[in-house]
Design a protein around this motif. Structure first.
Motif, short mmCIF file in Angstrom:
data_model
loop_
_atom_site.label_atom_id
_atom_site.label_comp_id
_atom_site.label_asym_id
_atom_site.label_seq_id
_atom_site.Cartn_x
_atom_site.Cartn_y
_atom_site.Cartn_z
N LYS A 281 19.15 -2.21 2.27
CA LYS A 281 18.94 -0.78 2.08
C LYS A 281 18.28 -0.51 0.73
O LYS A 281 18.13 0.65 0.33
CB LYS A 281 20.27 -0.02 2.19
CG LYS A 281 20.78 0.09 3.62
CD LYS A 281 21.86 1.15 3.73
CE LYS A 281 22.26 1.38 5.19
NZ LYS A 281 23.25 2.47 5.31
N LYS A 282 17.89 -1.57 0.03
CA LYS A 282 17.33 -1.44 -1.31
C LYS A 282 15.85 -1.85 -1.29
O LYS A 282 15.53 -3.00 -1.02
CB LYS A 282 18.10 -2.32 -2.29
CG LYS A 282 19.59 -1.98 -2.38
CD LYS A 282 20.33 -2.96 -3.29
CE LYS A 282 21.81 -2.60 -3.37
NZ LYS A 282 22.58 -3.57 -4.20
N GLU A 283 14.97 -0.90 -1.61
CA GLU A 283 13.54 -1.22 -1.63
C GLU A 283 13.21 -2.31 -2.65
O GLU A 283 12.25 -3.06 -2.48
CB GLU A 283 12.71 0.03 -1.90
CG GLU A 283 12.61 0.95 -0.71
CD GLU A 283 11.50 1.98 -0.84
OE1 GLU A 283 10.81 2.00 -1.89
OE2 GLU A 283 11.31 2.76 0.11
N SER A 284 14.01 -2.41 -3.70
CA SER A 284 13.76 -3.42 -4.72
C SER A 284 14.00 -4.84 -4.21
O SER A 284 13.66 -5.81 -4.89
CB SER A 284 14.65 -3.16 -5.94
OG SER A 284 16.01 -3.06 -5.57
N LYS B 13 0.82 -1.20 0.00
CA LYS B 13 0.00 0.00 0.00
C LYS B 13 0.87 1.26 0.00
O LYS B 13 0.59 2.24 -0.70
CB LYS B 13 -0.93 -0.01 1.23
CG LYS B 13 -1.52 1.34 1.61
CD LYS B 13 -2.50 1.87 0.59
CE LYS B 13 -3.12 3.18 1.07
NZ LYS B 13 -4.02 3.78 0.05
N PHE B 14 1.93 1.27 0.79
CA PHE B 14 2.70 2.49 1.01
C PHE B 14 3.94 2.62 0.12
O PHE B 14 4.51 3.71 0.03
CB PHE B 14 3.10 2.60 2.48
CG PHE B 14 1.94 2.90 3.38
CD1 PHE B 14 1.42 4.18 3.45
CD2 PHE B 14 1.35 1.91 4.14
CE1 PHE B 14 0.34 4.47 4.27
CE2 PHE B 14 0.27 2.18 4.97
CZ PHE B 14 -0.24 3.47 5.03
N PHE B 15 4.37 1.52 -0.52
CA PHE B 15 5.60 1.58 -1.32
C PHE B 15 5.39 0.95 -2.69
O PHE B 15 4.86 -0.16 -2.78
CB PHE B 15 6.76 0.88 -0.60
CG PHE B 15 7.04 1.43 0.77
CD1 PHE B 15 7.65 2.67 0.92
CD2 PHE B 15 6.68 0.74 1.91
CE1 PHE B 15 7.90 3.19 2.19
CE2 PHE B 15 6.92 1.24 3.17
CZ PHE B 15 7.53 2.48 3.31
N GLU B 16 5.76 1.68 -3.73
CA GLU B 16 5.76 1.12 -5.09
C GLU B 16 7.08 0.40 -5.28
O GLU B 16 8.14 1.02 -5.35
CB GLU B 16 5.59 2.24 -6.12
CG GLU B 16 4.22 2.91 -6.06
CD GLU B 16 4.07 3.97 -7.14
OE1 GLU B 16 4.95 4.05 -8.02
OE2 GLU B 16 3.07 4.71 -7.08
N ILE B 17 7.01 -0.91 -5.39
CA ILE B 17 8.22 -1.73 -5.33
C ILE B 17 8.39 -2.52 -6.63
O ILE B 17 7.48 -3.22 -7.05
CB ILE B 17 8.16 -2.71 -4.14
CG1 ILE B 17 7.97 -1.94 -2.83
CG2 ILE B 17 9.41 -3.56 -4.07
CD1 ILE B 17 7.50 -2.80 -1.70
N SER B 18 9.55 -2.36 -7.25
CA SER B 18 9.91 -3.20 -8.39
C SER B 18 11.01 -4.15 -7.94
O SER B 18 11.93 -3.75 -7.21
CB SER B 18 10.38 -2.35 -9.56
OG SER B 18 11.49 -1.57 -9.19
N SER B 19 10.92 -5.39 -8.37
CA SER B 19 11.82 -6.42 -7.85
C SER B 19 13.19 -6.38 -8.52
O SER B 19 13.31 -6.23 -9.73
CB SER B 19 11.19 -7.80 -8.04
OG SER B 19 12.03 -8.80 -7.50
N ILE C 161 16.02 -1.39 5.99
CA ILE C 161 14.68 -1.98 5.91
C ILE C 161 14.83 -3.39 6.45
O ILE C 161 15.68 -4.15 5.98
CB ILE C 161 14.18 -2.00 4.46
CG1 ILE C 161 14.22 -0.61 3.85
CG2 ILE C 161 12.78 -2.59 4.38
CD1 ILE C 161 14.11 -0.61 2.33
N THR C 162 14.02 -3.75 7.44
CA THR C 162 14.27 -5.00 8.16
C THR C 162 12.99 -5.78 8.40
O THR C 162 11.97 -5.20 8.79
CB THR C 162 14.95 -4.71 9.51
OG1 THR C 162 16.12 -3.91 9.29
CG2 THR C 162 15.35 -6.00 10.22
#
Length: 338
Positions: free
Chosen positions: A300-303, A175-181, A282-283
């Motif tokens: 540290k990488k949202e992807s 919902k809160f983060f647009e995440i590409s793998s 991010i943990t």
């Protein structure tokens, strides 16, 4: 009354009963937003730093504000007023009541804050999922809160989530983060987790074993140096930690008095969870089948977050049926009334 609504009514009964002294305030009218298909209960740690507008967004997502949860005094790493139902020891802090209320089934998701492990450690000690992200809820904050740890390290607390179910954390993250793998990630994994490393390799992840033997005895500054190095070397780092606060007292106030108290602090087995927020990682913590032991996934990488969810399911031990039988049947609390 339908079965799901009855179950959520009992969650409110248990919150009002407050058997473990973990609830500061209850909103019984939350049941109005629960149906047979939709609605989950949300607990919020009793701190000012969690913005009301963030809670409102979660309400709109279907997580209904149900309780204000007790926190340990001054953000202390143990809570001398609450007891861990699994170990009989003092409850791990500082999001102590928030974790307890999820474990007891009062809430489906809890919101806490983490400076030096205050979400991650309580989650692990009760075999729950924990998640922190340096940007979670931050767009709602007018001023960033700055603090200094007991060992003199400045930090800004992260807002975090605690749940029995990884699916709830997944729903909120997406919902809160647009995440590409990110494909083909590299993983540095604790050399104490040989079986887990083999499982990741079977699923085509590239993992390298790392010696993390001194993570419980190093001070925070040393851990920060180590973790920053690991996070710059690998896309994802996994540390197996615990049993948290089972054999010792993982609290720096207790530990600073003497060599004896420091040793007792170290054998509480809190490792990189003490500094994950301080380095901006991010943990995600994933419960294991061992009491108060969990896997700590850091990046540290949202992807990399989509891989958190895949690896979280690979490492998960599933539901503990005995624990669920003792603590999951809310009717047992009310057999003799309140």
């Amino acid at each position: 009354m339908a079965n799901r609504i009855k179950r959520y009514a009992k969650k409110t009964f248990l919150a009002l009963d407050n058997r473990y002294n973990s609830v500061k305030k209850v909103y019984p009218n939350s049941i109005d937003y629960i149906s047979e298909e939709n609605g989950f209960y949300l607990g919020v740690k009793e701190v000012r730093v969690i913005p009301e507008s963030f809670i409102t967004e979660l309400n709109q997502l279907g997580y209904i504000y149900h309780t204000v949860d007790k926190a340990s005094l001054s953000g202390r790493a143990i809570d001398l007023e609450l007891i861990n139902p699994l170990t009989g020891n003092y409850m791990t802090g500082s999001s102590s009541g928030t974790a307890l209320n999820v474990f007891l089934g009062i809430n489906d998701v809890g919101i806490g804050t983490d400076g030096g492990g205050s979400v991650l450690a309580p989650a692990i000690c009760l075999n729950l999922y924990g998640f922190i992200h340096p940007r979670l809820g931050k767009k709602h904050q007018v001023n960033e809160e700055l603090k200094v740890s007991t060992d003199g390290i400045p930090f800004s607390p992260s807002i975090g989530l605690i749940s029995k179910e990884l699916d709830h954390i997944t729903k909120i993250m997406t919902k809160f983060f647009e995440i590409s793998s990110l494909p083909n990630i590299s993983i540095g994994i604790d050399n104490k987790a040989l079986q887990e490393a083999a499982k990741l390799t079977e699923n085509e992840y590239r993992s390298t074993l790392i010696g993390m033997d001194d993570k419980y005895t190093k001070d925070r500054r040393g851990l920060i140096v180590d973790l920053e190095h690991y996070l710059s070397t690998f896309d994802l780092v996994i540390s197996k930690e615990g049993p948290v606060d089972l054999n010792g007292v993982g609290d720096s106030i207790y530990g600073h008095f003497s060599d004896f108290t420091k040793k007792k602090q170290n054998i509480a087995n809190k490792g990189f969870i003490r500094v994950a927020n301080m380095v901006g990682a991010i943990t995600l913590t994933v419960p294991s089948s061992d009491l108060s032991v969990g896997y700590v996934l850091m990046t540290k990488k949202e992807s990399v977050i989509p891989h958190f969810l895949i690896i979280g399911k690979l490492l998960s031990s599933g539901t503990d049926e005995l624990v669920n039988r003792y603590f999951g049947d809310l009717s047992k609390y009310f057999e003799l009334g309140i």
